[in-house]
Motif scaffolding. Structure first.
Motif, PDB file in Angstrom:
ATOM      1  N   ILE A  38       0.839  -1.210   0.000  1.00 39.39           N
ATOM      2  CA  ILE A  38       0.000   0.000   0.000  1.00 39.39           C
ATOM      3  C   ILE A  38       0.872   1.258   0.000  1.00 39.39           C
ATOM      4  N   ALA A  39       1.852   1.255  -0.885  1.00 40.48           N
ATOM      5  CA  ALA A  39       2.732   2.421  -0.994  1.00 40.48           C
ATOM      6  C   ALA A  39       1.956   3.670  -1.397  1.00 40.48           C
ATOM      7  N   PHE A  40       0.741   3.474  -1.925  1.00 41.41           N
ATOM      8  CA  PHE A  40      -0.087   4.612  -2.317  1.00 41.41           C
ATOM      9  C   PHE A  40      -0.610   5.389  -1.096  1.00 41.41           C
ATOM     10  N   HIS A  41      -0.604   4.758   0.085  1.00 43.44           N
ATOM     11  CA  HIS A  41      -1.089   5.457   1.283  1.00 43.44           C
ATOM     12  C   HIS A  41      -0.082   6.506   1.721  1.00 43.44           C
ATOM     13  N   GLN A  42      -0.566   7.695   2.051  1.00 49.80           N
ATOM     14  CA  GLN A  42       0.308   8.784   2.481  1.00 49.80           C
ATOM     15  C   GLN A  42       0.011   9.103   3.945  1.00 49.80           C
ATOM     16  N   GLU A  43       0.929   8.704   4.820  1.00 54.99           N
ATOM     17  CA  GLU A  43       0.707   8.849   6.260  1.00 54.99           C
ATOM     18  C   GLU A  43       0.588  10.308   6.695  1.00 54.99           C
ATOM     19  N   GLN A  44       1.238  11.196   5.976  1.00 50.51           N
ATOM     20  CA  GLN A  44       1.206  12.615   6.341  1.00 50.51           C
ATOM     21  C   GLN A  44       0.141  13.390   5.562  1.00 50.51           C
ATOM     22  N   GLY A  45      -0.634  12.677   4.772  1.00 52.46           N
ATOM     23  CA  GLY A  45      -1.633  13.362   3.963  1.00 52.46           C
ATOM     24  C   GLY A  45      -1.027  13.916   2.686  1.00 52.46           C
ATOM     25  N   HIS A  46      -1.859  14.492   1.872  1.00 57.14           N
ATOM     26  CA  HIS A  46      -1.447  14.925   0.544  1.00 57.14           C
ATOM     27  C   HIS A  46      -1.044  16.404   0.566  1.00 57.14           C
ATOM     28  N   GLN A  47       0.197  16.661   0.172  1.00 59.68           N
ATOM     29  CA  GLN A  47       0.732  18.021   0.295  1.00 59.68           C
ATOM     30  C   GLN A  47       0.034  19.020  -0.643  1.00 59.68           C
ATOM     31  N   LEU A  48      -0.327  18.575  -1.844  1.00 63.70           N
ATOM     32  CA  LEU A  48      -1.008  19.498  -2.752  1.00 63.70           C
ATOM     33  C   LEU A  48      -2.412  19.834  -2.256  1.00 63.70           C
ATOM     34  N   LEU A  49      -3.059  18.889  -1.589  1.00 58.73           N
ATOM     35  CA  LEU A  49      -4.363  19.191  -0.998  1.00 58.73           C
ATOM     36  C   LEU A  49      -4.204  20.246   0.091  1.00 58.73           C
ATOM     37  N   LYS A  50      -3.196  20.086   0.936  1.00 60.70           N
ATOM     38  CA  LYS A  50      -2.940  21.081   1.982  1.00 60.70           C
ATOM     39  C   LYS A  50      -2.735  22.466   1.358  1.00 60.70           C
ATOM     40  N   LYS A  51      -1.956  22.498   0.301  1.00 62.07           N
ATOM     41  CA  LYS A  51      -1.612  23.776  -0.326  1.00 62.07           C
ATOM     42  C   LYS A  51      -2.831  24.456  -0.931  1.00 62.07           C
ATOM     43  N   HIS A  52      -3.731  23.662  -1.513  1.00 63.05           N
ATOM     44  CA  HIS A  52      -4.878  24.229  -2.235  1.00 63.05           C
ATOM     45  C   HIS A  52      -6.190  24.058  -1.468  1.00 63.05           C
ATOM     46  N   LEU A  53      -6.081  23.821  -0.166  1.00 66.61           N
ATOM     47  CA  LEU A  53      -7.278  23.545   0.630  1.00 66.61           C
ATOM     48  C   LEU A  53      -8.265  24.711   0.610  1.00 66.61           C
ATOM     49  N   PHE A  67     -14.982  10.776  -0.708  1.00 71.96           N
ATOM     50  CA  PHE A  67     -13.665  10.191  -0.972  1.00 71.96           C
ATOM     51  C   PHE A  67     -13.864   8.880  -1.730  1.00 71.96           C
ATOM     52  N   PRO A  68     -13.758   8.855  -3.061  1.00 78.01           N
ATOM     53  CA  PRO A  68     -13.824   7.579  -3.778  1.00 78.01           C
ATOM     54  C   PRO A  68     -12.559   6.766  -3.532  1.00 78.01           C
ATOM     55  N   LEU A  69     -12.719   5.450  -3.376  1.00 77.25           N
ATOM     56  CA  LEU A  69     -11.594   4.540  -3.120  1.00 77.25           C
ATOM     57  C   LEU A  69     -10.701   5.116  -2.016  1.00 77.25           C
ATOM     58  N   CYS A  70     -11.299   5.319  -0.844  1.00 78.49           N
ATOM     59  CA  CYS A  70     -10.690   6.140   0.196  1.00 78.49           C
ATOM     60  C   CYS A  70      -9.524   5.496   0.927  1.00 78.49           C
ATOM     61  N   GLY A  71      -9.448   4.147   0.920  1.00 77.06           N
ATOM     62  CA  GLY A  71      -8.406   3.511   1.715  1.00 77.06           C
ATOM     63  C   GLY A  71      -8.531   3.951   3.163  1.00 77.06           C
ATOM     64  N   LYS A  72      -7.389   4.335   3.748  1.00 74.85           N
ATOM     65  CA  LYS A  72      -7.401   4.867   5.116  1.00 74.85           C
ATOM     66  C   LYS A  72      -6.852   6.300   5.125  1.00 74.85           C
ATOM     67  N   ALA A  73      -7.250   7.067   4.106  1.00 71.40           N
ATOM     68  CA  ALA A  73      -6.727   8.426   3.906  1.00 71.40           C
ATOM     69  C   ALA A  73      -6.903   9.292   5.155  1.00 71.40           C
ATOM     70  N   VAL A  74      -5.795   9.831   5.641  1.00 73.61           N
ATOM     71  CA  VAL A  74      -5.848  10.657   6.853  1.00 73.61           C
ATOM     72  C   VAL A  74      -6.629  11.949   6.616  1.00 73.61           C
ATOM     73  N   GLU A  75      -6.748  12.357   5.360  1.00 72.91           N
ATOM     74  CA  GLU A  75      -7.466  13.598   5.060  1.00 72.91           C
ATOM     75  C   GLU A  75      -8.939  13.513   5.447  1.00 72.91           C
TER      76      GLU A  75
END
Length: 245
Positions: A38-53, A67-75
């Motif tokens: 699950i290398a696609f999971h980002q433990e710190q969240g998505h940086q571009l989302l933070k920037k453009h929130l 959240f489509p196909l949400c996995g365990k997204a911290v966002e």
């Protein structure tokens, strides 16, 4: 720096031809969670989302965010903590349970009567509901419509042959005045078969352009050492904002 600038201005490939026959089954995606691929999971969240929130939320309160196909997204926790209502869909029950455990959230689960064998997991606070089912079965449920969609690791994971069906579901879930934030990747699809699958600008406009204005907010060099094993020599992430025409 010259190399980076050049890599962001990448060639567009006829993706519908190059990867159109690539298929991953739901079982294969579930196995990725079991095998911890699950290398696609980002433990710190998505940086571009933070920037453009702020661009995404527009200062609005009490939004419904999908959240489509949400996995365990911290966002998902980010948005819930801001007072928004979050709904996700994910095929892996393991991924959903890990989300609630890792975010220290108590939850309940119940069957989805419209989809035999499927479940919905709800936070005790009531503002996060995660549906464990095939995304393409979701229209059979009464989940309502959404103000925002955060699509990272979803559109790029759907089998290319299913994109039209996927886009139609996303469009059907949007309320008037929606904002749909979409993250996609550019690379040479003749060298790597995906996922994540390659997505062209034209593909986004073809699938969403009749209803949405499509704006590319940013392109960033996403190439890391691990991507050398894909056989590619560049990887560009593109962030699009889709809004109502």
């Amino acid at each position: 720096m010259d190399d980076t600038r050049t890599s962001l201005d990448v060639k567009e490939y006829p993706d519908t031809e190059v990867q159109k026959n690539r298929i991953l089954t739901l079982e294969e995606w579930q196995e990725k969670w079991v095998e911890r691929k699950i290398a696609f999971h980002q433990e710190q969240g998505h940086q571009l989302l933070k920037k453009h929130l702020d661009t995404f939320l527009k200062g609005e309160n009490g939004l419904r965010v999908f959240f489509p196909l949400c996995g365990k997204a911290v966002e998902m926790k980010w948005f819930a903590d801001r007072g928004h209502s979050v709904v996700g869909v994910e095929i892996s029950e393991l991924g959903i349970r890990e989300f609630f455990t890792e975010q220290n959230l108590s939850y309940s689960e119940e069957p989805i009567k419209e989809i035999p064998g499927a479940k919905v997991f709800k936070s005790s606070s009531g503002n996060i509901s995660l549906y464990c089912c095939n995304l393409f079965d979701l229209p059979r449920t009464n989940i309502g419509k959404f103000d925002r969609i955060w699509d990272r690791g979803a559109f790029v994971a759907i089998n290319p042959g299913d994109r039209k069906r996927y886009a139609d579901i996303m469009l059907s879930l949007m309320r008037r005045g929606f904002h749909y934030l979409l993250s996609v990747f550019s690379y040479d699809p003749t060298k790597y078969g995906g996922p994540p699958f390659y997505v062209s600008d034209d593909e986004i406009k073809r699938l969403f352009g009749s209803v949405c204005s499509c704006q590319c907010l940013e392109k960033v060099d996403a190439f890391e050492e691990k991507h050398k094993s894909w056989g590619v020599d560049y990887l560009v992430e593109k962030l699009y904002l889709l809004t109502e025409k």
